[in-house]
Design an enzyme around this catalytic site. Structure first.
Site, PDB file in Angstrom:
ATOM      1  N   TYR A  52       0.850  -1.190   0.000  1.00 53.95           N
ATOM      2  CA  TYR A  52       0.000   0.000   0.000  1.00 53.95           C
ATOM      3  C   TYR A  52       0.881   1.235   0.000  1.00 53.95           C
ATOM      4  CZ  TYR A  52      -3.534   3.437   1.251  1.00 53.95           C
ATOM      5  OH  TYR A  52      -4.364   4.528   1.249  1.00 53.95           O
ATOM      6  N   ASP A  66       9.226   2.619   0.760  1.00 51.81           N
ATOM      7  CA  ASP A  66       8.106   3.313   1.386  1.00 51.81           C
ATOM      8  C   ASP A  66       8.147   2.996   2.879  1.00 51.81           C
ATOM      9  OD1 ASP A  66       5.704   4.140   2.458  1.00 51.81           O
ATOM     10  OD2 ASP A  66       4.477   3.386   0.815  1.00 51.81           O
ATOM     11  N   LYS A  91       3.639   9.680   9.123  1.00 52.19           N
ATOM     12  CA  LYS A  91       3.295   9.257  10.475  1.00 52.19           C
ATOM     13  C   LYS A  91       4.250   9.810  11.548  1.00 52.19           C
ATOM     14  CE  LYS A  91       0.856   5.200   8.709  1.00 52.19           C
ATOM     15  NZ  LYS A  91      -0.523   5.626   8.889  1.00 52.19           N
TER      16      LYS A  91
END
Length: 446
Positions: free
Chosen positions: A143, A235, A264
């Site tokens: 993702y 990522d 994050k």
């Protein structure tokens, strides 16, 4: 336990928000989501006053938990009181960039953006602009945010959009391959290596049940991309500053990509994203290069202050020792529980992330096994049966996890990630008592 106020709030939300939420995973809870009123350490309290141990931690950003240390709170408040934003550079964004570049092996320069999705969008554009090529390799089940280049399913020869709204012509520039499949990635590079701008990969599949790399997989990606003039893009939106500490997952695995995306934790719980890498590559962004990238809120001073103080606090106060130790206690305890009650299930995770995957096959008997989360060890008795790809996780008993485990844990005051795919996270505010209560809840739920 009553959820009357949450139900009433959801009723109101359905009138003004699509699906009653602002991100679809929040609506995964049936028959309706509970609404959080506030956080308290490693817990959340909902609109009805119910208290839960929180292993979601905002889906990862809250390394320190909900109660920020005084010095972190002070830095945020001081920056906010000086004015929310300026549309001009600030010293604090330079300081955070310096901190990241000092600690993350791949990073010499950084461009800050506003979300993990924006970071990966920009990284894909950067890879294409820097190499002059168009194809991007992604992992099936990985993702990389809500972006057109990676919302793609299928195989290398038949990619297609995974959602309405993405043109087929976009998907044709994306090459999905199975994670951990060395033969598949070698074949793709052998056939199309001169077309590939970059490989975009999570060091650990962390949004599809937590799948660690098999030995040598990332080294293979590194070798192939170098040989063919492509970029290796990690990522680390989820793993960054959580797995591997300040060096991130690339430090843990000792593989240095060309470009890394962050989100994050690097913003300390505020909206953030970042793209870092070798200076010559990152300099391709405007204004120093010709790959356009811009954003009104990029490098937001309050976010930069929160991120910098969070990372400094973590470095100076043994935060990683604490969260990783609790993570190991959780995974070890869950491994023992599953061995007794559900031997076909797989405990996954590393450092401060964890998950129980409802795998279907009972493992073969064997003395050697991973004791605190699947490590993809070839000498483990479960090795041939534990998930290696996103498809493997997709074939687990997801509905059983969603419809039976989640509510059973919730009823015992434990808030897990909202579906069978998302990771769960430990924070510095969690305690051994939280771990013990959670393991007891799992015993009853499983």
């Amino acid at each position: 336990m009553t959820l009357k106020d949450s139900r009433d709030l959801y009723d109101r939300a359905l009138s003004v928000l699509p699906g009653g939420v602002n991100s679809p995973v929040r609506a995964s809870i049936q028959p309706y989501p509970f609404f959080v009123e506030r956080g308290d350490g490693g817990h959340v309290i909902d609109a009805d006053g119910n208290r839960y141990i929180d292993w979601v931690m905002g889906l990862g950003p809250l390394l320190l938990g909900h109660d920020l240390p005084q010095q972190v709170q002070s830095a945020i408040q001081k920056q906010a009181s000086a004015g929310p934003m300026y549309g001009a550079p600030t010293e604090i964004e330079v300081e955070l960039a310096e901190f990241v570049s000092r600690h993350v092996p791949s990073v010499e320069k950084v461009r800050f953006v506003n979300s993990g999705t924006e970071a990966t969008v920009s990284a894909v554009r950067l890879a294409r602009g820097y190499t002059g090529r168009e194809k991007i390799v992604v992992m099936q089940g990985g993702y990389h945010g809500a972006q057109e280049s990676t919302l793609v399913e299928g195989g290398p020869e038949s990619p297609s959009p995974s959602t309405k709204g993405v043109p087929q012509s976009f998907a044709e520039h994306t090459i999905p391959v199975p994670f951990n499949d060395t033969e598949a990635i070698e074949r793709v590079f052998e056939e199309r290596g001169e077309e590939i701008a970059g490989v975009l990969v999570e060091p650990i599949l962390a949004n599809k049940g937590i799948v660690s790399p098999v030995d040598g997989y990332h080294e293979t990606l590194r070798k192939l991309t170098r040989e063919h003039g492509s970029l290796l893009v990690f990522d680390e939106v989820i793993t960054g500053f959580r797995v591997g500490g300040l060096a991130c997952a690339q430090g843990k695995f000792d593989v240095t990509p060309d470009v890394t995306t962050f989100g994050k934790i690097v913003g300390g719980g505020f909206p953030v994203g970042a793209i870092g890498g070798r200076a010559e590559i990152i300099e391709s962004f405007t204004p120093s290069g010709d790959v356009f990238q811009a954003g009104t809120f990029s490098g937001h001073p309050v976010t930069m202050a929160a991120g910098l103080k969070t990372l400094k606090y973590a470095a100076e106060n043994d935060v990683y020792d604490h969260v990783n130790d609790l993570g190991e206690q959780l995974r070890s305890g869950l491994t023992d529980i599953c061995a007794d009650q559900a031997p076909e299930y797989t405990v996954a995770g590393t450092d401060s992330i964890f998950k129980v995957l409802f795998t279907r096959e009972t493992p073969v008997e064997g003395e050697s096994h991973c004791e605190a989360g699947c490590e993809q060890r070839t000498d483990c008795a479960r090795y041939t049966r534990c998930p290696k790809t996103g498809a493997d996780v997709g074939n687990t008993e997801i509905e059983r996890w969603n419809r039976l485990l989640w509510p059973a844990m919730f009823d015992q005051g434990v808030f897990l990630s909202q579906n069978g795919f998302e990771s769960q996270f430990v924070s510095d505010s969690h305690t051994e008592e939280d771990v013990e209560q959670t393991l007891e809840a799992y015993k009853h739920a499983l």
